[in-house]
Design an enzyme around this catalytic site. Structure first.
Site, short mmCIF file in Angstrom:
data_model
loop_
_atom_site.label_atom_id
_atom_site.label_comp_id
_atom_site.label_asym_id
_atom_site.label_seq_id
_atom_site.Cartn_x
_atom_site.Cartn_y
_atom_site.Cartn_z
N ARG A 244 6.43 4.49 -1.74
CA ARG A 244 7.05 4.28 -3.04
C ARG A 244 7.47 2.81 -3.16
O ARG A 244 8.02 2.24 -2.21
CB ARG A 244 8.28 5.18 -3.24
CG ARG A 244 7.97 6.63 -3.56
CD ARG A 244 7.32 6.82 -4.94
NE ARG A 244 7.02 8.20 -5.25
CZ ARG A 244 5.85 8.80 -5.05
NH1 ARG A 244 4.85 8.14 -4.51
NH2 ARG A 244 5.68 10.06 -5.39
N ASP A 268 0.02 -0.13 -2.43
CA ASP A 268 -0.57 0.83 -3.36
C ASP A 268 0.49 1.24 -4.39
O ASP A 268 0.19 1.95 -5.34
CB ASP A 268 -1.08 2.07 -2.62
CG ASP A 268 -1.80 3.03 -3.55
OD1 ASP A 268 -2.76 2.58 -4.23
OD2 ASP A 268 -1.40 4.21 -3.63
N GLU A 273 6.23 -0.39 -11.11
CA GLU A 273 4.87 0.02 -11.48
C GLU A 273 4.78 0.82 -12.77
O GLU A 273 3.72 0.88 -13.40
CB GLU A 273 4.20 0.81 -10.34
CG GLU A 273 4.79 2.18 -10.08
CD GLU A 273 4.04 2.93 -8.98
OE1 GLU A 273 3.83 2.35 -7.90
OE2 GLU A 273 3.68 4.10 -9.20
N HIS A 305 -1.69 2.58 -7.18
CA HIS A 305 -1.27 3.95 -6.89
C HIS A 305 -2.47 4.91 -6.90
O HIS A 305 -2.48 5.91 -7.62
CB HIS A 305 -0.19 4.42 -7.86
CG HIS A 305 0.74 5.43 -7.25
ND1 HIS A 305 2.10 5.43 -7.46
CD2 HIS A 305 0.51 6.49 -6.41
CE1 HIS A 305 2.64 6.43 -6.79
NE2 HIS A 305 1.70 7.09 -6.15
P1 NAD Z 1 6.96 14.11 4.22
O1 NAD Z 1 8.19 14.66 3.57
O2 NAD Z 1 6.00 15.04 4.88
O3 NAD Z 1 7.38 13.02 5.31
C1 NAD Z 1 8.37 12.05 5.08
C2 NAD Z 1 8.94 11.71 6.45
O4 NAD Z 1 9.88 10.64 6.25
C3 NAD Z 1 9.71 12.87 7.10
O5 NAD Z 1 9.28 13.05 8.43
C4 NAD Z 1 11.16 12.41 7.05
O6 NAD Z 1 11.94 12.87 8.15
C5 NAD Z 1 10.99 10.90 7.08
N1 NAD Z 1 12.16 10.17 6.61
C6 NAD Z 1 13.07 10.53 5.68
N2 NAD Z 1 14.00 9.56 5.54
C7 NAD Z 1 13.64 8.57 6.40
C8 NAD Z 1 14.20 7.31 6.73
N3 NAD Z 1 15.33 6.88 6.16
N4 NAD Z 1 13.58 6.55 7.66
C9 NAD Z 1 12.44 6.99 8.27
N5 NAD Z 1 11.87 8.18 8.00
C10 NAD Z 1 12.47 8.96 7.08
O7 NAD Z 1 6.25 13.25 3.09
P2 NAD Z 1 4.71 12.81 3.04
O8 NAD Z 1 3.91 13.87 2.38
O9 NAD Z 1 4.30 12.30 4.38
O10 NAD Z 1 4.81 11.60 2.01
C11 NAD Z 1 5.48 10.38 2.33
C12 NAD Z 1 5.66 9.58 1.08
O11 NAD Z 1 4.36 9.15 0.63
C13 NAD Z 1 6.20 10.41 -0.10
O12 NAD Z 1 7.59 10.41 -0.10
C14 NAD Z 1 5.64 9.71 -1.30
O13 NAD Z 1 6.61 8.80 -1.75
C15 NAD Z 1 4.44 8.94 -0.76
N6 NAD Z 1 3.18 9.34 -1.37
C16 NAD Z 1 2.40 8.39 -1.92
C17 NAD Z 1 1.17 8.73 -2.48
C18 NAD Z 1 0.26 7.68 -3.08
O14 NAD Z 1 -0.70 8.04 -3.79
N7 NAD Z 1 0.48 6.40 -2.86
C19 NAD Z 1 0.77 10.07 -2.50
C20 NAD Z 1 1.59 11.02 -1.90
C21 NAD Z 1 2.79 10.66 -1.33
#
Ligand code: NAD
Length: 345
Positions: A244, A268, A273, A305
């Site tokens: 994000r 990305d 954005e 994105h």
């Molecule tokens: P997820 O919930 O499976 O994993 C997130 C991880 O981050 C968890 O293991 C959690 O414990 C950890 N976390 C939480 N707070 C933290 C902190 N302060 N420091 C370090 N780690 C921390 O989520 P995911 O499915 O792996 O997705 C991750 C992120 O990717 C989403 O939150 C979303 O913002 C982003 N995303 C982007 C796209 C894109 O198209 N660019 C698509 C999907 C998701």
């Protein structure tokens, strides 16, 4: 705006931030037990919320703004459920939804591979300057000056957040025989067995050649990559953000790039954005000076994105969104419901 005509009794669904690819896949998946869908190109925010008048469900994406005011309008217009067709829900006021007894569902996982593979693609393209090489060769310029990269082999990769996407990314980087340092509040035992070393953030910043962000946007992670964090990183570090935008303080990273402290930046996502991404602005003057400054650096690569955008992911997004809505309307709850107790990180 396009109408899909079905039986009168079908639940009504207002889909905001519609693009052609959304209509194509939603109409395809909507053939069985169809909903009565109306597509709106507009983003959802407080001024467009009245468009949802009389609909049972509102379906939104990453840059729709579902704040308290928008939610109140939707509630007054009779909307029962907000269905996010994405994983992140930082754009939704969850406390307000609970106060108004409005359901929020999301698609927690549609393809972690899509995002992890795009992250790897950005790293390889930025490192080996593939985006520049493509244009050079098409121009008949076959010189190599300025295209030198570095081996990923045996470099140290810092992964912040080892959830669904971070985990897949670690496995991809493992294939390159890199050393992987990770930071997450909940370390993953399977990754530890693979050789991933969990460390505290300062050590990860200090030792990593490449830092990739895979944690959600929360109050805690907002601007985690700021001037202080950058100051502790290796000179020439590559920072990659496919999570994000607001995880990175754009002005701080610009200063880092100007000083040569940050050697490469791949994005990305971008913190402002909403005003740019998903639209064709090629005939417009971009007003965001920070974004334009970022684009001037030769060592910055930005995609808009698109990390999630594979056919497998889109199919999963549509199927899970419809299943979530069906489940919520039938039972008043859903396995993919977001609540302040369970869905929040
Ligand atoms: P997820 O919930 O499976 O994993 C997130 C991880 O981050 C968890 O293991 C959690 O414990 C950890 N976390 C939480 N707070 C933290 C902190 N302060 N420091 C370090 N780690 C921390 O989520 P995911 O499915 O792996 O997705 C991750 C992120 O990717 C989403 O939150 C979303 O913002 C982003 N995303 C982007 C796209 C894109 O198209 N660019 C698509 C999907 C998701």
């Amino acid at each position: 705006m396009t109408d899909t005509t079905v039986q009168k009794t079908a639940p009504t669904l207002a889909v905001f931030s519609t693009k052609n690819w959304v209509i194509q896949i939603f109409d395809e998946v909507n053939k069985i037990q169809p909903f009565d869908i109306t597509y709106f190109e507009a983003r959802l925010h407080k001024k467009t919320a009245p468009l949802a008048s009389g609909f049972d469900v509102v379906c939104v994406f990453v840059n729709d703004k579902v704040d308290a005011k928008t939610m109140e309008i939707l509630k007054n217009e009779g909307v029962k459920l907000i269905a996010l067709r994405c994983a992140g829900f930082n754009n939704v006021d969850i406390d307000k939804a609970e106060e108004l007894k409005m359901g929020i569902v999301r698609v927690p996982a549609y393809s972690p591979y899509a995002v992890a593979e795009h992250t790897l693609g950005l790293i390889l393209a930025l490192n080996r300057k593939l985006h520049k090489a493509y244009h050079r060769v098409r121009d008949g310029n076959f010189a190599l000056d300025g295209l030198m990269g570095f081996d990923l082999h045996q470099k140290t990769i810092g992964v912040i957040g080892t959830g669904k996407i971070g985990q897949v990314f670690c496995r991809l980087m493992h294939g390159f025989e890199t050393r992987i340092l990770a930071y997450d509040k909940y370390p993953n035992e399977a990754l530890k067995e693979l050789g991933v070393e969990y460390v505290e953030l300062p050590e990860l910043y200090r030792k990593s050649d490449i830092i990739s962000l895979h944690c959600p946007l929360t109050h805690e992670t907002y601007h985690m990559i700021n001037e202080f964090a950058i100051a502790t990183m290796k000179t020439g570090v590559m920072i990659v953000n496919t999570s994000r935008g607001p995880l990175i303080d754009s002005n701080a990273v610009i200063e880092g790039l100007k000083k040569g402290k940050v050697g490469y930046l791949a994005l990305d996502v971008y913190e402002e954005e909403e005003a740019l991404f998903f639209e064709d602005l090629s005939e417009k003057v971009i007003q965001d000076d920070t974004f334009v400054r970022l684009q001037t650096f030769p060592n910055v690569l930005i995609t808009a994105h698109q990390a999630f955008f594979t056919k497998e992911a889109i199919q999963n997004i549509a199927e899970t969104t419809f299943a979530n809505i069906r489940e919520y309307l039938q039972t008043g709850t859903s396995v993919n419901q977001v609540s302040s107790k369970k869905g929040r990180c």
